[in-house]
Design a protein around this motif. Structure first.
Motif, PDB file in Angstrom:
ATOM      1  N   LYS A 161       0.939  -1.082  -0.051  1.00 20.90           N
ATOM      2  CA  LYS A 161       0.058  -0.004  -0.027  1.00 20.90           C
ATOM      3  C   LYS A 161       0.897   1.285   0.040  1.00 20.90           C
ATOM      4  N   ALA A 162       1.965   1.231   0.761  1.00 21.75           N
ATOM      5  CA  ALA A 162       2.884   2.430   0.564  1.00 21.75           C
ATOM      6  C   ALA A 162       3.528   2.350  -0.560  1.00 21.75           C
ATOM      7  N   ALA A 163       3.725   1.544  -1.416  1.00 25.65           N
ATOM      8  CA  ALA A 163       4.293   1.893  -2.727  1.00 25.65           C
ATOM      9  C   ALA A 163       3.165   2.389  -3.739  1.00 25.65           C
ATOM     10  N   GLU A 190       1.481   7.557  -6.364  1.00 24.05           N
ATOM     11  CA  GLU A 190       0.647   8.789  -6.498  1.00 24.05           C
ATOM     12  C   GLU A 190       1.070  10.129  -6.391  1.00 24.05           C
ATOM     13  N   GLY A 191       2.162  10.054  -5.375  1.00 28.72           N
ATOM     14  CA  GLY A 191       2.755  11.339  -5.068  1.00 28.72           C
ATOM     15  C   GLY A 191       4.010  11.817  -5.927  1.00 28.72           C
ATOM     16  N   GLN A 192       4.405  10.824  -6.882  1.00 30.21           N
ATOM     17  CA  GLN A 192       5.417  11.197  -7.759  1.00 30.21           C
ATOM     18  C   GLN A 192       5.257  12.377  -8.469  1.00 30.21           C
ATOM     19  N   SER A 193       4.194  12.846  -8.771  1.00 27.38           N
ATOM     20  CA  SER A 193       3.842  13.966  -9.677  1.00 27.38           C
ATOM     21  C   SER A 193       4.292  15.310  -8.880  1.00 27.38           C
ATOM     22  N   CYS A 194       4.104  15.077  -7.604  1.00 27.79           N
ATOM     23  CA  CYS A 194       4.590  16.360  -6.989  1.00 27.79           C
ATOM     24  C   CYS A 194       5.999  16.395  -6.253  1.00 27.79           C
ATOM     25  N   HIS A 195       6.461  15.100  -6.287  1.00 24.52           N
ATOM     26  CA  HIS A 195       7.801  14.982  -5.421  1.00 24.52           C
ATOM     27  C   HIS A 195       8.421  13.845  -6.052  1.00 24.52           C
ATOM     28  N   ARG A 196       9.725  14.239  -6.856  1.00 25.41           N
ATOM     29  CA  ARG A 196      10.219  13.456  -7.626  1.00 25.41           C
ATOM     30  C   ARG A 196      11.015  12.313  -6.559  1.00 25.41           C
ATOM     31  N   GLU A 235       9.955   8.681  -6.552  1.00 28.25           N
ATOM     32  CA  GLU A 235      10.245   7.627  -7.488  1.00 28.25           C
ATOM     33  C   GLU A 235      11.198   6.616  -6.932  1.00 28.25           C
ATOM     34  N   GLY A 236      12.135   6.969  -6.446  1.00 28.56           N
ATOM     35  CA  GLY A 236      13.114   6.024  -5.599  1.00 28.56           C
ATOM     36  C   GLY A 236      12.460   5.171  -4.614  1.00 28.56           C
ATOM     37  N   ILE A 237      11.776   5.756  -3.674  1.00 26.98           N
ATOM     38  CA  ILE A 237      11.062   5.023  -2.657  1.00 26.98           C
ATOM     39  C   ILE A 237       9.931   4.112  -3.159  1.00 26.98           C
ATOM     40  N   TYR A 238       8.973   4.436  -4.123  1.00 23.50           N
ATOM     41  CA  TYR A 238       8.177   3.498  -4.886  1.00 23.50           C
ATOM     42  C   TYR A 238       9.011   2.672  -5.387  1.00 23.50           C
ATOM     43  N   HIS A 239       9.976   2.657  -6.336  1.00 18.91           N
ATOM     44  CA  HIS A 239      10.723   1.375  -6.874  1.00 18.91           C
ATOM     45  C   HIS A 239      11.166   0.425  -5.510  1.00 18.91           C
TER      46      HIS A 239
END
Length: 78
Positions: A26-28, A33-39, A42-46
């Protein structure tokens, strides 16, 4: 809402006793969803996504709408 005041679903509100891998999944989703505001998300997501795929999650999990928290607090909890 501006990116500086971004709120996200509080996945930690009810899941303190829940499945840790489900929380990471869920955190991913929230990070994606937040990547559009905070680049930097992206690393955290991956990283979160790769942790999830190691245990069988193939894609980010759905996150039901619920109570919200600030992105800053979400990252602290994470």
């Amino acid at each position: 809402v501006s990116c500086n005041r971004m709120n996200v679903t509080n996945i930690f509100a009810d899941d303190k006793r829940g499945n840790k891998m489900e929380i990471l999944c869920k955190a991913a989703t929230i990070a994606r969803e937040g990547q559009s505001c905070h680049r930097y998300l992206e690393g955290i997501y991956h990283n979160l996504l790769s942790l999830g795929t190691r245990v069988g999650h193939k894609k980010p999990c759905a996150v039901a709408a619920g109570s919200t928290t600030s992105l800053k607090n979400f990252l602290k909890e994470l």
